[in-house]
Design a protein around this motif. Structure first.
Motif, PDB file in Angstrom:
ATOM      1  N   PRO A 136       0.829  -1.209   0.000  1.00 40.74           N
ATOM      2  CA  PRO A 136       0.000   0.000   0.000  1.00 40.74           C
ATOM      3  C   PRO A 136       0.865   1.263   0.000  1.00 40.74           C
ATOM      4  CG  PRO A 136       0.160  -0.859   2.212  1.00 40.74           C
ATOM      5  CD  PRO A 136       0.932  -1.811   1.342  1.00 40.74           C
ATOM      6  N   ASN A 137       0.170   2.366  -0.066  1.00 36.16           N
ATOM      7  CA  ASN A 137       0.829   3.653   0.111  1.00 36.16           C
ATOM      8  C   ASN A 137       0.907   3.905   1.618  1.00 36.16           C
ATOM      9  OD1 ASN A 137       1.752   6.270   0.087  1.00 36.16           O
ATOM     10  ND2 ASN A 137       0.260   7.010  -1.410  1.00 36.16           N
ATOM     11  N   TRP A 138       2.022   3.573   2.204  1.00 31.85           N
ATOM     12  CA  TRP A 138       2.108   3.464   3.641  1.00 31.85           C
ATOM     13  C   TRP A 138       1.825   4.779   4.358  1.00 31.85           C
ATOM     14  CZ3 TRP A 138       2.622  -1.343   5.528  1.00 31.85           C
ATOM     15  CH2 TRP A 138       3.126  -2.337   4.696  1.00 31.85           C
ATOM     16  N   LEU A 139       2.335   5.861   3.894  1.00 33.86           N
ATOM     17  CA  LEU A 139       2.206   7.127   4.608  1.00 33.86           C
ATOM     18  C   LEU A 139       0.940   7.889   4.266  1.00 33.86           C
ATOM     19  CD1 LEU A 139       5.902   8.405   4.420  1.00 33.86           C
ATOM     20  CD2 LEU A 139       4.759   7.213   6.302  1.00 33.86           C
ATOM     21  N   ASN A 140       0.198   7.474   3.246  1.00 36.48           N
ATOM     22  CA  ASN A 140      -1.038   8.158   2.864  1.00 36.48           C
ATOM     23  C   ASN A 140      -2.258   7.277   3.069  1.00 36.48           C
ATOM     24  OD1 ASN A 140       0.142  10.620   2.046  1.00 36.48           O
ATOM     25  ND2 ASN A 140       0.711   9.708   0.064  1.00 36.48           N
ATOM     26  N   PRO A 156       5.456  12.618  13.089  1.00 39.61           N
ATOM     27  CA  PRO A 156       4.354  13.094  12.238  1.00 39.61           C
ATOM     28  C   PRO A 156       4.609  14.454  11.619  1.00 39.61           C
ATOM     29  CG  PRO A 156       3.754  13.259  14.556  1.00 39.61           C
ATOM     30  CD  PRO A 156       5.032  12.491  14.498  1.00 39.61           C
ATOM     31  N   PHE A 157       5.363  15.307  12.312  1.00 40.39           N
ATOM     32  CA  PHE A 157       5.622  16.640  11.770  1.00 40.39           C
ATOM     33  C   PHE A 157       6.442  16.554  10.482  1.00 40.39           C
ATOM     34  CE2 PHE A 157       8.277  20.466  11.512  1.00 40.39           C
ATOM     35  CZ  PHE A 157       7.292  21.441  11.495  1.00 40.39           C
ATOM     36  N   VAL A 158       7.412  15.651  10.447  1.00 41.26           N
ATOM     37  CA  VAL A 158       8.297  15.556   9.287  1.00 41.26           C
ATOM     38  C   VAL A 158       7.730  14.637   8.220  1.00 41.26           C
ATOM     39  CG1 VAL A 158      10.589  14.835   8.526  1.00 41.26           C
ATOM     40  CG2 VAL A 158      10.319  16.063  10.678  1.00 41.26           C
ATOM     41  N   MET A 159       7.078  13.530   8.632  1.00 41.67           N
ATOM     42  CA  MET A 159       6.701  12.495   7.675  1.00 41.67           C
ATOM     43  C   MET A 159       5.304  12.702   7.093  1.00 41.67           C
ATOM     44  SD  MET A 159       9.288  10.356   7.530  1.00 41.67           S
ATOM     45  CE  MET A 159       8.603   8.830   6.932  1.00 41.67           C
ATOM     46  N   THR A 160       4.329  13.068   7.912  1.00 41.12           N
ATOM     47  CA  THR A 160       2.935  13.076   7.438  1.00 41.12           C
ATOM     48  C   THR A 160       2.196  14.380   7.702  1.00 41.12           C
ATOM     49  OG1 THR A 160       2.131  12.168   9.538  1.00 41.12           O
ATOM     50  CG2 THR A 160       2.787  10.593   7.838  1.00 41.12           C
ATOM     51  N   GLN A 161       2.761  15.305   8.480  1.00 38.97           N
ATOM     52  CA  GLN A 161       2.096  16.547   8.870  1.00 38.97           C
ATOM     53  C   GLN A 161       0.748  16.271   9.566  1.00 38.97           C
ATOM     54  OE1 GLN A 161       3.341  16.342   5.466  1.00 38.97           O
ATOM     55  NE2 GLN A 161       5.221  16.989   6.474  1.00 38.97           N
ATOM     56  N   GLY A 162       0.698  15.150  10.278  1.00 42.44           N
ATOM     57  CA  GLY A 162      -0.509  14.800  11.020  1.00 42.44           C
ATOM     58  C   GLY A 162      -1.544  14.033  10.230  1.00 42.44           C
ATOM     59  N   GLY A 163      -1.384  13.890   8.919  1.00 39.90           N
ATOM     60  CA  GLY A 163      -2.366  13.200   8.076  1.00 39.90           C
ATOM     61  C   GLY A 163      -2.011  11.735   7.885  1.00 39.90           C
ATOM     62  N   PRO A 164      -2.812  11.066   7.083  1.00 38.50           N
ATOM     63  CA  PRO A 164      -3.995  11.613   6.395  1.00 38.50           C
ATOM     64  C   PRO A 164      -5.222  11.657   7.311  1.00 38.50           C
ATOM     65  CG  PRO A 164      -3.628   9.328   5.765  1.00 38.50           C
ATOM     66  CD  PRO A 164      -2.507   9.688   6.671  1.00 38.50           C
ATOM     67  N   LEU A 165      -5.956  12.752   7.237  1.00 38.64           N
ATOM     68  CA  LEU A 165      -7.182  12.947   8.019  1.00 38.64           C
ATOM     69  C   LEU A 165      -6.926  12.776   9.509  1.00 38.64           C
ATOM     70  CD1 LEU A 165      -9.724  11.050   5.722  1.00 38.64           C
ATOM     71  CD2 LEU A 165      -9.269  13.507   5.833  1.00 38.64           C
ATOM     72  N   ASP A 166      -5.870  13.401   9.988  1.00 35.45           N
ATOM     73  CA  ASP A 166      -5.504  13.413  11.405  1.00 35.45           C
ATOM     74  C   ASP A 166      -5.214  12.022  11.965  1.00 35.45           C
ATOM     75  OD1 ASP A 166      -5.878  16.159  11.414  1.00 35.45           O
ATOM     76  OD2 ASP A 166      -7.941  16.035  12.163  1.00 35.45           O
ATOM     77  N   SER A 167      -4.913  11.062  11.115  1.00 36.50           N
ATOM     78  CA  SER A 167      -4.664   9.708  11.607  1.00 36.50           C
ATOM     79  C   SER A 167      -3.308   9.584  12.308  1.00 36.50           C
ATOM     80  CB  SER A 167      -4.731   8.699  10.452  1.00 36.50           C
ATOM     81  OG  SER A 167      -3.743   8.999   9.470  1.00 36.50           O
ATOM     82  N   THR A 168      -2.432  10.549  12.111  1.00 35.28           N
ATOM     83  CA  THR A 168      -1.137  10.544  12.811  1.00 35.28           C
ATOM     84  C   THR A 168      -0.958  11.807  13.657  1.00 35.28           C
ATOM     85  OG1 THR A 168      -0.033  11.546  10.896  1.00 35.28           O
ATOM     86  CG2 THR A 168      -0.039   9.135  11.029  1.00 35.28           C
ATOM     87  N   LEU A 169      -2.048  12.502  13.919  1.00 38.20           N
ATOM     88  CA  LEU A 169      -1.961  13.705  14.749  1.00 38.20           C
ATOM     89  C   LEU A 169      -1.739  13.311  16.202  1.00 38.20           C
ATOM     90  CD1 LEU A 169      -2.307  16.839  14.818  1.00 38.20           C
ATOM     91  CD2 LEU A 169      -4.728  16.396  15.380  1.00 38.20           C
TER      92      LEU A 169
END
Length: 436
Positions: free
Chosen positions: A293-297, A378-391
């Motif tokens: 899958p698209n791991w980070l998204n 999360p700040f560097v890799m995903t910016q808290g996304g997708p849809l706050d799943s890594t916030l």
């Protein structure tokens, strides 16, 4: 030798004009008939009247042997009293006196003991002015010296104290006050005109869906990440401590290197690994016909990917601490367990784990504190996304400060602080039972 007396028994006395003691009075002469000086001291025939009779102890004399007296010069007329020290032949009833009488010393006169300075172990002790003698001004000198030392200590501590007050204690107190106000960025020009709202910010937090989502993500990150990191670190430490791995120093440096590496460099590497099309992980899965899958998204896999990345990044710290704890366990315990027939797993369960409880407590508390505040991943890799799943809570607090909601963000920070304290207490309750 003058006057036919015995040689002086002095210890370390410089040669001088003092003569040795003379022979005693004629046989039959009573002790009471011995002539005295005008001041009441006894005079010894053959000794000049300006000298006083002072016995000295002979270094290295055997117990019971007589110390030979010598005549020492005294300034002025013969007004000094003759004194003897404890254990000398001149003291009535002493063993030295009886030994002297039995060894041909009969007929010699023993100087009378007169009041003088206190003596201990045969050595005359004279009080001298100073701290021990209660000299005037002693208390003043001691007090001024203690004050000077205290002043010097505060002088060295003053730079740190000022920095701590300005950059740590001050901001903490200010943020605590901010958490009970409605302070916003627009109020910075008039910070004392804000309204005190009490606990409204804290009540508002538990009705904020975004904050609850961030709290849930943080809880998952801690509950899964801390045991995973500790387990991996312990396994690596056991392998490096077993003595079966060559180039142990190289492996230790390799495992610890991510701890001191910049998160930006680590994020570049992990982005390359987790790329959906050309990433190393999906390329490896493609060898087995699996479409990665698209791991980070992906909402399902983004947080687990960050947990694995965090565990890989932090296992080096736990590995070093566990390795130090393993090397502190005495080898004799393992030898005794082997003799008793304990296998490797039994030794690990009943010997290694109990002995590592203090080390586990330290690693667990430090790792938990770091994971509760996880922000960089999360700040560097995903910016808290997708849809706050890594916030995370720390990331949400950062966002609120960016939005200018300073009072609300401060309340978030103190909730996070309370959670850290409670989790630390829980670890102490769980692992401190057998910790001395």
């Amino acid at each position: 030798m003058e006057h036919g007396g015995a040689p002086a028994a002095t210890s370390g006395k410089a040669p001088g004009p003092e003569a040795a003691t003379t022979a005693g009075p004629a046989p039959g002469q009573a002790l009471d008939a011995e002539p005295r000086t005008a001041t009441g001291s006894r005079s010894v025939p053959g000794i000049a009247p300006d000298r006083t009779f002072t016995p000295t102890a002979t270094a290295g004399k055997a117990p019971g042997s007589a110390a030979e007296p010598t005549a020492s010069a005294a300034p002025g007329p013969a007004t000094g009293e003759a004194r003897t020290t404890a254990g000398s032949w001149g003291e009535p009833g002493s063993d030295a006196a009886s030994s002297r009488a039995g060894s041909g010393g009969a007929g010699r006169t023993a100087p009378r003991r007169e009041p003088g300075p206190a003596s201990t172990d045969g050595a005359t002790v004279e009080a001298k002015p100073g701290r021990m003698s209660g000299a005037p001004g002693t208390a003043t000198r001691v007090g001024s010296g203690a004050f000077s030392r205290a002043l010097t200590g505060w002088g060295f501590a003053l730079p740190f104290a000022l920095l701590f007050l300005v950059f740590t204690a001050g901001p903490v107190a200010a943020s605590l006050f901010m958490s009970v106000t409605d302070l916003r960025s627009a109020d910075l020009l008039h910070p004392f005109d804000v309204n005190v709202v009490g606990l409204d910010n804290y009540v508002r937090l538990f009705g904020d869906e975004k904050f609850l989502t961030a709290a849930g993500n943080t809880a998952v990150f801690v509950v899964v990440g801390v045991p995973l990191t500790m387990a991996l670190a312990l396994v690596v430490a056991l392998g490096l401590n077993s003595g079966l791995v060559r180039f142990q120093t190289l492996f230790r440096v390799g495992y610890y290197l991510p701890v001191v590496t910049s998160i930006v460099a680590i994020s570049v590497v992990w982005r390359f690994v987790l790329q959906p099309d050309t990433g190393l992980l999906n390329e490896f899965l493609g060898l087995f016909g699996i479409d990665g899958p698209n791991w980070l998204n992906n909402q399902t896999f983004a947080l687990p990917a960050l947990i694995v990345m965090g565990a890989w990044r932090n296992l080096g710290f736990g590995m070093v601490i566990f390795l130090a704890g393993l090397q502190a366990i005495p080898k004799d315990l393992y030898e005794a367990a082997t003799i008793d027939g304990a296998r490797r797993f039994a030794q690990f369960r009943y010997l290694t784990v109990p002995m590592l409880r203090p080390t586990m407590l330290f690693v667990a508390v430090i790792t938990t504190i770091g994971y509760v505040q996880f922000f960089e991943e999360p700040f560097v890799m995903t910016q808290g996304g997708p849809l706050d799943s890594t916030l995370s809570v720390a990331y949400a607090t950062y966002n609120q400060f960016g939005f200018g909601n300073y009072g609300y963000a401060s309340a978030m920070g103190y909730v996070l602080f309370v959670v850290v304290v409670l989790l630390s207490i829980a670890w102490f309750r769980l692992l401190r039972n057998n910790v001395d």
